[in-house]
Design a protein around this motif. Structure first.
Motif, PDB file in Angstrom:
ATOM      1  N   PHE A  76      -7.198   2.284  -6.419  1.00 13.13           N
ATOM      2  CA  PHE A  76      -6.825   2.621  -5.135  1.00 13.13           C
ATOM      3  C   PHE A  76      -5.834   3.767  -5.997  1.00 13.13           C
ATOM      4  N   ASP A  93       0.508  -1.038   0.547  1.00 12.32           N
ATOM      5  CA  ASP A  93       0.012   0.196  -0.150  1.00 12.32           C
ATOM      6  C   ASP A  93       1.075   1.042  -0.064  1.00 12.32           C
ATOM      7  N   LYS A  97      -9.697   0.905   1.151  1.00 11.25           N
ATOM      8  CA  LYS A  97      -8.848   0.941  -0.106  1.00 11.25           C
ATOM      9  C   LYS A  97      -9.472  -0.433  -0.783  1.00 11.25           C
TER      10      LYS A  97
END
Length: 153
Positions: free
Chosen positions: A129, A22, A122
């Motif tokens: 994303f 991420d 998310k």
């Protein structure tokens, strides 16, 4: 894309995220979106609070204009970070967007009760994303008016 209340000046953004994938996607979104703002990354709640309160290893850290906060963090979770920020009269003004994988209604409610400025789940798809982060940046740093550093003291 730059911002700071339409003056074209880059701002500092703090990403509080422990997932390397991420973190990479967030950096990629900023790069692809030509987002000129400075992204700082910390990987747990303790470091997030140290950064935000400018203490320990982060004594010289800039005060971010926006915080992107995961809820599921080591050492101190996102709720604990929100609680401590909300308790401080100046730092509670820093907008905090919860950016997490949790879709649980209890997490959404609790985040807003702890004065989160927004809650985003998310997307699983990396392209979605990246698109979501670019939209978030456009809204929060191009459209919304944020307090300046001097108004936070």
């Amino acid at each position: 894309m730059t911002s700071n209340q339409g003056r074209g000046e880059p701002v500092d953004i703090l990403l509080v995220e422990d997932n390397p994938g991420d973190i990479r996607l967030t950096k990629e979104a900023f790069k692809e979106g030509r987002i000129a703002n400075t992204l700082h990354v910390v990987k747990d709640g303790v470091d997030a609070l140290d950064f935000l309160f400018q203490r320990n290893d982060y004594a010289d850290a800039p005060r971010p204009a926006l915080v992107l906060l995961d809820l599921n963090l080591p050492r101190k979770n996102g709720d604990e970070v929100l609680e401590e920020l909300h308790a401080d009269p100046t730092r509670r003004r820093i907008p905090v967007i919860v950016l997490t994988s949790s879709e649980a209604e209890t997490d959404v409610v609790k985040s807003y009760e702890l004065c989160a400025s927004g809650y985003l789940t998310k997307p699983v798809d990396p392209f979605e994303f990246i698109e979501m982060l670019q939209e978030l940046e456009r809204f929060w740093l191009s459209i919304m008016r944020l307090p300046t550093d001097t108004s936070l003291d």
